[in-house]
Design a protein around this motif. Structure first.
Motif, PDB file in Angstrom:
ATOM      1  N   MET A   1       0.644  -1.775  -0.165  1.00  0.00           N
ATOM      2  CA  MET A   1       0.166   0.071   0.081  1.00  0.00           C
ATOM      3  C   MET A   1       0.717   1.457   0.036  1.00  0.00           C
ATOM      4  O   MET A   1       1.592   1.303   0.407  1.00  0.00           O
ATOM      5  CB  MET A   1      -0.567  -0.232   1.340  1.00  0.00           C
ATOM      6  CG  MET A   1      -1.259   0.905   1.629  1.00  0.00           C
ATOM      7  SD  MET A   1      -2.799   0.959   2.837  1.00  0.00           S
ATOM      8  CE  MET A   1      -1.929   0.982   4.256  1.00  0.00           C
ATOM      9  N   ILE A   3       0.526   5.538   0.231  1.00  0.00           N
ATOM     10  CA  ILE A   3      -0.203   6.802  -0.362  1.00  0.00           C
ATOM     11  C   ILE A   3       0.690   7.909   0.047  1.00  0.00           C
ATOM     12  O   ILE A   3       1.581   8.001   0.335  1.00  0.00           O
ATOM     13  CB  ILE A   3      -1.128   6.852   1.475  1.00  0.00           C
ATOM     14  CG1 ILE A   3      -2.329   5.697   1.741  1.00  0.00           C
ATOM     15  CG2 ILE A   3      -2.093   8.232   1.448  1.00  0.00           C
ATOM     16  CD1 ILE A   3      -2.172   5.422   3.093  1.00  0.00           C
ATOM     17  N   ARG A   6      -1.806  12.373   1.119  1.00  0.00           N
ATOM     18  CA  ARG A   6      -3.439  11.865   1.018  1.00  0.00           C
ATOM     19  C   ARG A   6      -4.610  12.242   0.318  1.00  0.00           C
ATOM     20  O   ARG A   6      -5.930  11.938   0.898  1.00  0.00           O
ATOM     21  CB  ARG A   6      -3.615  12.691   2.823  1.00  0.00           C
ATOM     22  CG  ARG A   6      -2.834  12.695   3.582  1.00  0.00           C
ATOM     23  CD  ARG A   6      -2.906  13.744   5.167  1.00  0.00           C
ATOM     24  NE  ARG A   6      -2.099  13.455   6.065  1.00  0.00           N
ATOM     25  CZ  ARG A   6      -2.595  14.169   7.158  1.00  0.00           C
ATOM     26  NH1 ARG A   6      -3.536  14.625   7.256  1.00  0.00           N
ATOM     27  NH2 ARG A   6      -1.698  13.672   8.024  1.00  0.00           N
ATOM     28  N   GLN A   7      -4.070  12.001  -1.063  1.00  0.00           N
ATOM     29  CA  GLN A   7      -4.646  11.943  -2.218  1.00  0.00           C
ATOM     30  C   GLN A   7      -5.499  10.377  -2.611  1.00  0.00           C
ATOM     31  O   GLN A   7      -6.119  10.704  -3.621  1.00  0.00           O
ATOM     32  CB  GLN A   7      -4.623  13.475  -2.370  1.00  0.00           C
ATOM     33  CG  GLN A   7      -5.037  14.716  -2.307  1.00  0.00           C
ATOM     34  CD  GLN A   7      -4.280  15.467  -2.793  1.00  0.00           C
ATOM     35  OE1 GLN A   7      -3.850  15.680  -4.044  1.00  0.00           O
ATOM     36  NE2 GLN A   7      -4.754  16.868  -2.392  1.00  0.00           N
ATOM     37  N   ALA A   9      -4.168   6.648  -3.063  1.00  0.00           N
ATOM     38  CA  ALA A   9      -3.820   5.373  -2.730  1.00  0.00           C
ATOM     39  C   ALA A   9      -3.392   4.038  -3.906  1.00  0.00           C
ATOM     40  O   ALA A   9      -4.344   4.066  -4.721  1.00  0.00           O
ATOM     41  CB  ALA A   9      -4.374   4.846  -1.679  1.00  0.00           C
ATOM     42  N   LEU A  11      -3.484   0.017  -3.991  1.00  0.00           N
ATOM     43  CA  LEU A  11      -3.833  -0.618  -2.810  1.00  0.00           C
ATOM     44  C   LEU A  11      -3.239  -1.550  -3.924  1.00  0.00           C
ATOM     45  O   LEU A  11      -4.061  -1.982  -5.331  1.00  0.00           O
ATOM     46  CB  LEU A  11      -5.285  -0.398  -2.617  1.00  0.00           C
ATOM     47  CG  LEU A  11      -5.476   0.402  -1.797  1.00  0.00           C
ATOM     48  CD1 LEU A  11      -6.958   0.910  -2.009  1.00  0.00           C
ATOM     49  CD2 LEU A  11      -4.847   0.932  -0.455  1.00  0.00           C
ATOM     50  N   GLU A  24      -5.536   2.012  -8.411  1.00  0.00           N
ATOM     51  CA  GLU A  24      -5.287   3.457  -8.092  1.00  0.00           C
ATOM     52  C   GLU A  24      -6.515   4.206  -7.638  1.00  0.00           C
ATOM     53  O   GLU A  24      -6.922   4.255  -8.444  1.00  0.00           O
ATOM     54  CB  GLU A  24      -4.206   4.048  -9.215  1.00  0.00           C
ATOM     55  CG  GLU A  24      -4.765   5.914  -8.728  1.00  0.00           C
ATOM     56  CD  GLU A  24      -3.567   6.948 -10.084  1.00  0.00           C
ATOM     57  OE1 GLU A  24      -3.976   7.744 -10.584  1.00  0.00           O
ATOM     58  OE2 GLU A  24      -2.779   5.777 -10.956  1.00  0.00           O
ATOM     59  N   ARG A  26      -8.214   7.737  -6.085  1.00  0.00           N
ATOM     60  CA  ARG A  26      -8.660   9.184  -5.377  1.00  0.00           C
ATOM     61  C   ARG A  26      -9.228   8.641  -5.085  1.00  0.00           C
ATOM     62  O   ARG A  26      -9.882  10.512  -4.903  1.00  0.00           O
ATOM     63  CB  ARG A  26      -7.668  10.018  -7.361  1.00  0.00           C
ATOM     64  CG  ARG A  26      -6.836   9.488  -7.638  1.00  0.00           C
ATOM     65  CD  ARG A  26      -7.129  10.282  -9.290  1.00  0.00           C
ATOM     66  NE  ARG A  26      -5.532  10.110  -9.905  1.00  0.00           N
ATOM     67  CZ  ARG A  26      -4.512  10.783  -9.696  1.00  0.00           C
ATOM     68  NH1 ARG A  26      -4.749  11.732  -9.505  1.00  0.00           N
ATOM     69  NH2 ARG A  26      -3.459  10.496 -10.482  1.00  0.00           N
ATOM     70  N   VAL A  31     -10.095   6.826   0.618  1.00  0.00           N
ATOM     71  CA  VAL A  31      -8.052   7.191   0.548  1.00  0.00           C
ATOM     72  C   VAL A  31      -8.273   7.253   2.191  1.00  0.00           C
ATOM     73  O   VAL A  31      -7.280   6.717   3.109  1.00  0.00           O
ATOM     74  CB  VAL A  31      -7.553   8.336  -0.685  1.00  0.00           C
ATOM     75  CG1 VAL A  31      -6.309   8.419   0.284  1.00  0.00           C
ATOM     76  CG2 VAL A  31      -7.535   8.223  -1.189  1.00  0.00           C
ATOM     77  N   THR A  32      -9.276   7.711   2.599  1.00  0.00           N
ATOM     78  CA  THR A  32      -9.064   8.021   4.457  1.00  0.00           C
ATOM     79  C   THR A  32      -9.306   6.917   5.123  1.00  0.00           C
ATOM     80  O   THR A  32      -8.001   6.688   5.703  1.00  0.00           O
ATOM     81  CB  THR A  32     -10.596   9.043   4.576  1.00  0.00           C
ATOM     82  OG1 THR A  32     -10.697   9.763   3.611  1.00  0.00           O
ATOM     83  CG2 THR A  32      -9.941   9.585   6.002  1.00  0.00           C
ATOM     84  N   PRO A  34      -7.421   3.682   4.353  1.00  0.00           N
ATOM     85  CA  PRO A  34      -5.851   2.933   4.295  1.00  0.00           C
ATOM     86  C   PRO A  34      -4.896   4.195   5.531  1.00  0.00           C
ATOM     87  O   PRO A  34      -4.181   3.492   6.198  1.00  0.00           O
ATOM     88  CB  PRO A  34      -5.503   2.467   3.022  1.00  0.00           C
ATOM     89  CG  PRO A  34      -6.817   2.613   2.187  1.00  0.00           C
ATOM     90  CD  PRO A  34      -7.586   3.819   2.650  1.00  0.00           C
ATOM     91  N   HIS A  35      -4.926   5.516   4.929  1.00  0.00           N
ATOM     92  CA  HIS A  35      -4.317   6.768   6.106  1.00  0.00           C
ATOM     93  C   HIS A  35      -4.677   6.532   7.361  1.00  0.00           C
ATOM     94  O   HIS A  35      -3.525   6.268   7.825  1.00  0.00           O
ATOM     95  CB  HIS A  35      -5.050   8.156   5.268  1.00  0.00           C
ATOM     96  CG  HIS A  35      -4.096   8.682   5.549  1.00  0.00           C
ATOM     97  ND1 HIS A  35      -4.432   9.961   6.467  1.00  0.00           N
ATOM     98  CD2 HIS A  35      -2.484   9.215   5.333  1.00  0.00           C
ATOM     99  CE1 HIS A  35      -3.507  10.718   6.592  1.00  0.00           C
ATOM    100  NE2 HIS A  35      -2.248  10.251   6.791  1.00  0.00           N
TER     101      HIS A  35
END
Length: 80
Positions: A1, A3, A6-7, A9, A11, A24, A26, A31-32, A34-35
């Motif tokens: 993974m 990131i 923060r925009q 990811a 995966l 990919e 977006r 994205v929040t 996994p972050h």
């Protein structure tokens, strides 16, 4: 993974086989997740240990330095 800012990811399609490719993403709402997971694992993980200098400070300088915005790279000409 992976990131990015923060925009975005990246995966893995198959976590046990990185060669299978990555998705990919977006969408901020996707994205929040996994972050947030990464941040929780990082904060609750054991301290990093440098074999030459012992345990790193609690501020996790490796994380901070890797998250700081870097200046754009200057292109260089190949040497002949």
């Amino acid at each position: 993974m992976v990131i990015v800012d923060r925009q975005i990811a990246l995966l893995p399609v198959q976590p046990d086989d990185p060669r299978a490719g990555a998705l990919e993403v977006r969408s901020p709402s996707i994205v929040t997740g996994p972050h947030t997971l990464f941040e929780q694992v990082w904060e609750n993980g054991p301290p990093s240990v440098n074999k030459h200098h012992g345990t790193t400070p609690a501020a996790h300088p490796q994380k901070e330095s890797s998250c700081k915005e870097q200046p754009p790279a200057t292109p260089t000409r190949p040497q002949h």
